[in-house]
Each structure stands twice: as structure tokens, then as C-alpha cells.
Design a protein around this motif. Structure first.
Motif, PDB file in Angstrom:
ATOM      1  N   ARG A   1       0.850  -1.230   0.031  1.00 39.43           N
ATOM      2  CA  ARG A   1      -0.037   0.124   0.042  1.00 39.43           C
ATOM      3  C   ARG A   1       0.942   1.391  -0.256  1.00 39.43           C
ATOM      4  O   ARG A   1       1.848   1.318   0.891  1.00 39.43           O
ATOM      5  CB  ARG A   1      -0.975   0.285   1.085  1.00 39.43           C
ATOM      6  N   VAL A   2       0.596   2.232  -0.812  1.00 41.37           N
ATOM      7  CA  VAL A   2       1.252   3.304  -1.215  1.00 41.37           C
ATOM      8  C   VAL A   2       0.838   4.661  -0.607  1.00 41.37           C
ATOM      9  O   VAL A   2      -0.172   4.865  -0.764  1.00 41.37           O
ATOM     10  CB  VAL A   2       1.776   3.559  -2.675  1.00 41.37           C
ATOM     11  N   TYR A   3       1.420   5.518   0.340  1.00 44.82           N
ATOM     12  CA  TYR A   3       1.267   6.371   0.856  1.00 44.82           C
ATOM     13  C   TYR A   3       1.888   7.760   0.249  1.00 44.82           C
ATOM     14  O   TYR A   3       3.229   7.867   0.182  1.00 44.82           O
ATOM     15  CB  TYR A   3       1.377   6.565   2.355  1.00 44.82           C
TER      16      TYR A   3
ATOM     17  N   PRO B   1      -2.325  13.594 -12.653  1.00 44.73           N
ATOM     18  CA  PRO B   1      -0.937  12.984 -12.389  1.00 44.73           C
ATOM     19  C   PRO B   1      -0.138  12.673 -13.644  1.00 44.73           C
ATOM     20  O   PRO B   1      -0.902  12.525 -14.795  1.00 44.73           O
ATOM     21  CB  PRO B   1      -1.302  11.270 -11.915  1.00 44.73           C
ATOM     22  N   ALA B   2       1.058  12.388 -13.854  1.00 44.79           N
ATOM     23  CA  ALA B   2       1.896  12.286 -14.853  1.00 44.79           C
ATOM     24  C   ALA B   2       1.698  10.856 -15.577  1.00 44.79           C
ATOM     25  O   ALA B   2       1.538  10.688 -16.967  1.00 44.79           O
ATOM     26  CB  ALA B   2       3.280  12.307 -14.680  1.00 44.79           C
ATOM     27  N   PHE B   3       0.947   9.845 -14.770  1.00 45.68           N
ATOM     28  CA  PHE B   3       0.821   8.466 -15.000  1.00 45.68           C
ATOM     29  C   PHE B   3       0.091   7.539 -14.102  1.00 45.68           C
ATOM     30  O   PHE B   3       0.304   8.098 -13.083  1.00 45.68           O
ATOM     31  CB  PHE B   3       2.114   7.660 -15.635  1.00 45.68           C
ATOM     32  N   PRO B   4      -0.842   6.722 -14.352  1.00 46.12           N
ATOM     33  CA  PRO B   4      -1.580   5.901 -13.458  1.00 46.12           C
ATOM     34  C   PRO B   4      -0.800   5.322 -12.408  1.00 46.12           C
ATOM     35  O   PRO B   4       0.445   4.772 -12.752  1.00 46.12           O
ATOM     36  CB  PRO B   4      -2.363   4.859 -14.191  1.00 46.12           C
ATOM     37  N   PRO B   5      -0.946   5.219 -11.269  1.00 47.02           N
ATOM     38  CA  PRO B   5      -0.096   4.651 -10.290  1.00 47.02           C
ATOM     39  C   PRO B   5      -0.205   2.726 -10.153  1.00 47.02           C
ATOM     40  O   PRO B   5      -1.195   2.375 -10.818  1.00 47.02           O
ATOM     41  CB  PRO B   5      -0.660   5.003  -8.889  1.00 47.02           C
ATOM     42  N   THR B   6       0.796   2.531 -10.017  1.00 47.33           N
ATOM     43  CA  THR B   6       0.750   0.802  -9.961  1.00 47.33           C
ATOM     44  C   THR B   6       0.328   0.383  -8.281  1.00 47.33           C
ATOM     45  O   THR B   6       0.995   1.002  -7.407  1.00 47.33           O
ATOM     46  CB  THR B   6       2.041   0.274 -10.164  1.00 47.33           C
ATOM     47  N   GLY B   7      -0.615  -0.175  -8.185  1.00 47.05           N
ATOM     48  CA  GLY B   7      -1.135  -0.549  -6.688  1.00 47.05           C
ATOM     49  C   GLY B   7      -1.893   0.189  -5.921  1.00 47.05           C
ATOM     50  O   GLY B   7      -2.348   1.276  -6.886  1.00 47.05           O
ATOM     51  N   ASP B   8      -2.091   0.036  -4.936  1.00 45.44           N
ATOM     52  CA  ASP B   8      -3.099   0.937  -4.188  1.00 45.44           C
ATOM     53  C   ASP B   8      -2.337   2.056  -3.797  1.00 45.44           C
ATOM     54  O   ASP B   8      -1.332   2.132  -2.806  1.00 45.44           O
ATOM     55  CB  ASP B   8      -3.740   0.141  -2.966  1.00 45.44           C
ATOM     56  N   LEU B   9      -3.010   3.345  -4.050  1.00 53.63           N
ATOM     57  CA  LEU B   9      -2.394   4.747  -3.689  1.00 53.63           C
ATOM     58  C   LEU B   9      -3.260   5.335  -2.884  1.00 53.63           C
ATOM     59  O   LEU B   9      -4.465   5.419  -2.879  1.00 53.63           O
ATOM     60  CB  LEU B   9      -2.060   5.333  -5.026  1.00 53.63           C
ATOM     61  N   VAL B  10      -2.795   5.897  -1.565  1.00 50.35           N
ATOM     62  CA  VAL B  10      -3.432   6.316  -0.592  1.00 50.35           C
ATOM     63  C   VAL B  10      -2.886   8.003  -0.442  1.00 50.35           C
ATOM     64  O   VAL B  10      -1.776   8.116  -0.627  1.00 50.35           O
ATOM     65  CB  VAL B  10      -3.374   5.933   0.851  1.00 50.35           C
ATOM     66  N   LYS B  11      -3.877   8.875  -0.873  1.00 51.67           N
ATOM     67  CA  LYS B  11      -3.594  10.346  -0.790  1.00 51.67           C
ATOM     68  C   LYS B  11      -3.187  10.930   0.522  1.00 51.67           C
ATOM     69  O   LYS B  11      -4.020  10.669   1.657  1.00 51.67           O
ATOM     70  CB  LYS B  11      -4.639  10.999  -1.240  1.00 51.67           C
ATOM     71  N   VAL B  12      -1.939  11.468   0.460  1.00 50.04           N
ATOM     72  CA  VAL B  12      -1.739  12.096   1.940  1.00 50.04           C
ATOM     73  C   VAL B  12      -1.544  13.673   1.703  1.00 50.04           C
ATOM     74  O   VAL B  12      -1.296  14.194   0.681  1.00 50.04           O
ATOM     75  CB  VAL B  12      -0.021  11.710   2.269  1.00 50.04           C
ATOM     76  N   PRO B  13      -2.283  14.233   2.661  1.00 53.59           N
ATOM     77  CA  PRO B  13      -2.448  15.849   2.535  1.00 53.59           C
ATOM     78  C   PRO B  13      -0.856  16.626   2.420  1.00 53.59           C
ATOM     79  O   PRO B  13      -0.063  16.101   3.190  1.00 53.59           O
ATOM     80  CB  PRO B  13      -2.881  16.390   3.967  1.00 53.59           C
TER      81      PRO B  13
ATOM     82  N   GLY C   1       4.315  16.121   1.832  1.00 47.51           N
ATOM     83  CA  GLY C   1       3.384  15.632   2.831  1.00 47.51           C
ATOM     84  C   GLY C   1       3.378  16.303   4.050  1.00 47.51           C
ATOM     85  O   GLY C   1       4.501  16.565   4.452  1.00 47.51           O
ATOM     86  N   ARG C   2       2.224  16.656   4.550  1.00 49.67           N
ATOM     87  CA  ARG C   2       2.202  17.099   6.128  1.00 49.67           C
ATOM     88  C   ARG C   2       2.342  16.061   7.252  1.00 49.67           C
ATOM     89  O   ARG C   2       1.703  16.337   8.132  1.00 49.67           O
ATOM     90  CB  ARG C   2       0.728  17.866   6.107  1.00 49.67           C
TER      91      ARG C   2
END
Length: 392
Positions: free
Chosen positions: A41-43, A50-62, A76-77
Motif C-alpha cells: 500500500r502506497v502513501y 498525475p503524470a501516469f496511473p499509479p501501480t497498486g493501491d495509492l492513498v492520498k496524503v495531505p 506531505g504534512r
């Protein structure tokens, strides 16, 4: 411990909102890990474009925009409660931090409080950036922060041996492993060279095209590149300049190299064609830890003239696949480029040698090296492997 036992929380400062070598490596790594059965899981900060679609699950970080005229990057905050709640539900047994900014520091603290192993990867020489923006005096302080960051990890992944030596010189005592980079050999090949494409940019078949490849930002050594071009003109060395890339310093750079052909941002097979259509790559950057553009040029059979700095010294064989020069030695760069321009047989020999050397660099092998490092860290921390995160 086997790959399917891994639950990896990967923290990135820029996973897919700008295309660069670091996030290319991270996305390919995540794809490889998932193919081997690991859960990832990516944070990371994100954007609406975005420049390209992410690979895998991407969680947005403020996040907030990076100050100082570099708003295209985000910071990231830290770890707000929404992110910590998601982490608790995901329950990782390994944390991978890829950037030494607020998010990365907070992620290490979060993992340490839960006795979760941490792997940190080093992708660029952040400490060198400040000298290009008139605040080089902060560099010692930045190195101290980086030393603390990497010393809090269980393992540090560096692209090259020279980069590992640099951080050991800072006082980093954490064990290191190498995470090299790969090349898409189908795309970056001598066969991709196109004289028609060169002609469309006004470059003649018999003209020697000196290429620059990368984001047009000051820390890539654009000032040195421009000074060397001026020196080549002063010496009467016939050449053309081919610039492949875009970035916030484009207008400044165009003013310094007014006769250059600017091909703009290229992607996919168009990028492979652009690289192979150069006659040499000039890469004066000292911020690299690998130098993705250097390895791609070599794979395409393009001789390389580069700074004698981390990354390049591990890739370029001086006098065989190209030349190395001291980072700001303008006459030495001009000498090296002049030798290649004046000696077509030398250029051909370097082309063949570079292509052969790059043949061993594969993305699968690079990502597998990271997986081995993960498993080694987990086997050294068996209690953490059996006890995923449960506290908020």
C-alpha cells in the motif's frame, strides 16, 4: 518469511504526479512485489493531473506545494489521523520510506513506536540541491538531518556503491544494500535512431548532436552544460545541441543555449527514439545516485560525457564507454566532447561498449534485489514479522 508474508507500507514524496527516475523505479518495484505475492500500500501526495496511473493501491496524503518557485513538487504534512487510521487497518509488517521529508520522518517514527522494521531508499543527492539556489550554506545542516534519517532505518538501499560511500562519510552506520536500476532494452536501443526525426528538428545527418536529457531544473547542472557549449563554440568545435525534456528552467536555459534544438518532453518509444538519435549525451549533474538518463543512453549506444560524481562513476567506464570530468571543469568537459567529435572511430567504439555494458541492467533484477533486502530485514526481526501494527 516468504514474499506473500510481506505487508509493505511504502511512503513516497512523489509516486506518480511527476514523471522522474525515482517514481519510475518505485512503480516498477510495486508491480514486481505484487507479482511475487506481497501486499503493498502506497502513501504519497497526489494531484488531479498525475503524470501516469499509479501501480497498486495509492492513498492520498495531505500536502502543500514546495516553496521557492518549485510548486510542481509537494511536501506531505506528516501523518494526519486519516492516514494513521488507514495504516492501522492495513497493518503493515514492513515500512519503506523513499524520501527524507516530513512524511518520511513521521513514517519512521510511526514504525519505530510499533517495532516495525524500516527500509529507507536513497534516490537523489538532496543535500546538493541548495547550492544551485543560492543557499549552499545550509548543506551541512541538511547532511546532519539526512544522517539522522538514514540511521533510524534497519537497512538503507542505495543505487550504487559510490552513494553508499557518501552516506557512510556522513556518519550513517545503518547496513546498506544496493538497489540498482534497470533499462527497458526494447525501448532504448541503437535501432531506435532516426535521422528523419533529427531532420525534423533541423539537425543534419552529418552534424554531431550533443544531447541533454532530463527535467530542465538548475540542479541538473544546466549552468555547466551552457558554459561548456559556449566553450565549444569558442574553440570552433562543430556540433549541435539537442535538448530533450521540459521544466521550470526552460526559458533560462534556452537563453543560454540559443542555437539548441528543443524537442520538449518525450515519453514511451518517442523517448527511446530521441535518445538513440543523439551522438553523445552530456550529463554534468552531480545530484544523481544512479543516473537513469546515463544508463538509458548507454543502452541506446550513445557515448556519455558525465561528471565524475556519484552514479556516473559506477556506470561510465572512462575512456571506454565515455569520459568523466571533474564536476565544474569546463575545459575538461570540452576536451572530452571534442575528442569524440573529432574521432568517429572512438565514438563508434564507445557506442558499442556502452551498449554491451548496459545489457546487464534489468528492472526485474533491480526489483528482486529490493525484495531480497526486505526479506533479509524481516528475518532479522522475526517478532515484528509475526506482529503487524495494531495501535493507532
Amino acid at each position: 518469511m516468504q514474499p506473500p508474508d510481506l505487508r509493505v507500507a511504502l511512503f513516497s514524496g512523489n509516486y506518480n504526479y511527476i514523471r522522474d527516475g525515482a517514481n519510475q523505479a518505485l512503480n516498477l518495484l510495486v508491480g514486481h512485489l505484487m507479482a511475487r505475492g506481497a501486499t503493498v500500500r502506497v502513501y504519497s501526495p497526489t494531484t488531479e493531473t498525475p503524470a501516469f496511473p499509479p501501480t497498486g493501491d495509492l492513498v492520498k496524503v495531505p500536502a502543500f506545494a514546495f516553496p521557492g518557485g518549485r510548486e510542481e513538487y509537494k511536501l506531505g504534512r506528516g501523518l494526519p489521523w486519516t492516514t494513521r487510521r488507514d495504516l492501522k487497518a492495513f497493518a503493515p509488517n514492513l515500512v519503506h520510506v523513499s524520501a527524507p521529508e516530513f512524511l518520511g520522518h513521521r513514517a519512521i517514527t510511526w514504525a519505530r513506536r510499533r517495532d516495525i522494521p524500516v527500509v529507507a531508499s536513497l534516490h537523489t543527492r538532496f543535500e546538493t540541491y541548495f547550492r544551485y539556489y543560492g543557499v549552499g550554506f545550509v548543506e551541512p545542516g541538511v547532511r546532519a538531518i539526512l544522517k539522522r534519517f538514514y540511521n533510524r532505518a534497519d537497512r538503507v538501499l542505495t543505487p550504487t556503491a559510490s552513494t553508499a560511500e557518501v552516506i557512510r562519510g556522513w556518519g550513517v552506520t545503518t547496513p546498506t544494500s544496493q538497489w540498482p536500476r534497470g533499462v527497458d532494452h526494447r525501448r532504448f536501443s541503437p535501432e531506435a535512431r532516426s535521422l528523419d526525426w533529427r531532420r525534423s528538428l533541423g539537425i543534419g545527418d552529418d552534424e554531431v548532436a550533443i544531447g541533454f536529457l532530463g527535467r530542465l531544473v538548475l540542479e541538473k547542472g544546466l549552468d555547466v552544460f551552457a558554459d561548456v557549449v559556449t566553450e565549444l563554440r569558442r574553440r570552433g568545435i562543430a556540433h549541435r545541441v539537442l535538448i530533450v525534456g521540459e521544466g521550470p528552467a526552460r526559458d533560462w536555459f534556452a537563453g543560454r543555449v540559443p542555437q539548441a534544438a528543443f524537442a520538449g518532453f518525450q515519453r514511451g518509444d518517442d523517448l527511446g527514439r530521441a535518445v538513440a538519435s543523439m551522438d553523445m549525451l552530456f550529463n554534468p549533474s552531480v545530484t544523481e545516485t544512479w543516473g537513469q538518463v546515463t544508463s538509458e543512453a548507454m543502452a541506446a549506444g550513445v557515448p556519455v560525457v558525465a561528471a565524475r560524481a556519484t552514479g556516473a562513476i559506477d556506470l561510465v567506464q572512462h575512456g571506454v564507454t565515455g569520459f568523466l570530468a571533474e564536476p565544474r571543469d569546463i575545459p575538461a568537459y570540452a576536451d572530452a566532447i571534442g575528442r569524440i567529435v573529432a574521432d568517429p572511430a572512438l565514438a563508434q567504439s564507445m557506442s558499442a561498449a556502452g551498449h554491451a555494458r548496459a545489457a546487464g541492467w534489468s528492472w526485474e533484477g533491480a526489483s528482486e534485489a529490493v525484495l531480497r533486502a526486505y526479506l533479509g530485514v524481516m528475518r532479522a526481526r522475526p517478532l515484528a514479522a509475526r506482529a503487524p501494527a495494531s495501535r493507532s
